[in-house]
Design an enzyme around this catalytic site. Structure first.
Site, PDB file in Angstrom:
ATOM      1  N   GLU A 111      -2.623   7.178   0.969  1.00 56.90           N
ATOM      2  CA  GLU A 111      -3.848   6.673   1.415  1.00 56.90           C
ATOM      3  C   GLU A 111      -4.244   7.546   2.458  1.00 56.90           C
ATOM      4  OE1 GLU A 111      -3.559   1.866   1.237  1.00 56.90           O
ATOM      5  OE2 GLU A 111      -1.970   2.888   2.180  1.00 56.90           O
ATOM      6  N   GLU A 131       3.637   0.510  -3.401  1.00 51.21           N
ATOM      7  CA  GLU A 131       3.916  -0.680  -2.830  1.00 51.21           C
ATOM      8  C   GLU A 131       4.107  -1.737  -3.573  1.00 51.21           C
ATOM      9  OE1 GLU A 131       1.457   1.904  -0.034  1.00 51.21           O
ATOM     10  OE2 GLU A 131       1.486   1.666  -2.210  1.00 51.21           O
TER      11      GLU A 131
END
Length: 257
Positions: A111, A131
């Site tokens: 990210e 995740e």
């Protein structure tokens, strides 16, 4: 400011920020996040700094994301308004930032790279948003940025499976600009190209592009004239120097104002 988890080096108009937790694959705990927020605040406020590169120390990892050991012990996740690494939620800085991805970029590390304007990846780099495999979600902008960059179906495939993507596949998908033997060396070369351009023009371009993504075409074409960086560029000495240097057949001398 003295930092414990990052290094900041300035070379002329170039700032190089290095994540410095190689023993933890440059995963970021809360103090490291706060240091990065401070470093990028300083970069944004310094008129003499035009381009930034962010990279990781060591050869294995760019950034392995959040420090899950901290989270598992009840330490929580980053709550800075600037987001992960002081960058993923920073929407008011229009100076160019290059990610030199020198190893794995996982979770928040991916990210962080996506939050940069350009990505240069080493041949051994790898990217993933894993995740879902640990009962979490990519809340640092990955869920929003990746579909915008590579399309919905491709992004959903990566985000839902959490699988790793090589640097070459990242280049083919379109979120990596360049695959280099040495990521930092490649990022430096790219920075040198950017430094040939007016910093005022680069900022105006970045702001117009990013704001234009959130508007329809007709409004974007009208609104771009009122963006602060665009108004500053059009009124700058650089806007006069560029055409003059072209007419005089010489390299422009940018002032950044």
């Amino acid at each position: 400011m003295t930092y414990d988890y990052i290094r900041v080096d300035r070379e002329g108009a170039l700032t190089i920020v290095t994540l410095d937790r190689p023993e933890a694959h440059n995963a970021l705990n809360q103090p490291a996040n706060l240091e990065l927020a401070d470093a990028f605040d300083a970069f944004a406020a310094d008129d003499d700094q035009w381009i930034a590169i962010i990279t990781g120390s060591g050869s294995k990892a760019f950034c392995a994301g959040h420090d899950l050991k901290q989270q598992a012990s009840g330490g929580g996740m980053d709550s800075s308004p600037r987001g992960f690494a002081g960058l993923t939620h920073r929407f008011d800085m229009f100076k160019p930032v290059i990610a030199a991805v020198n190893g794995v970029a996982l979770g928040g590390g991916f990210e962080l790279a996506l939050a940069c304007d350009l990505i240069v990846a080493s041949e051994t780099a790898a990217f993933a948003l894993p995740e879902t495999r640990v009962g979490l979600a990519a809340l640092g902008g990955g869920l929003q940025r990746l579909p915008r960059e590579i399309g919905l179906k491709r992004a959903m495939g990566l985000m839902m499976t959490g699988r790793r993507v090589s640097a070459q596949e990242g280049f083919e998908l379109g979120f990596v600009n360049e695959v280099a033997e040495d990521a930092l060396a490649g990022a430096r070369r790219l920075a040198e190209e950017l430094l040939l351009c007016s910093p005022m023009s680069l900022r105006a371009t970045k702001e117009a592009v990013l704001r234009g993504l959130a508007a329809d075409m007709a409004n974007a074409l009208v609104e771009q004239w009122a963006y602060p960086t665009m108004a500053a560029m059009l009124a700058s000495q650089d806007a006069f120097e560029g055409p003059l240097a072209f007419v005089e057949k010489r390299k422009p001398v940018w002032l950044g104002r």
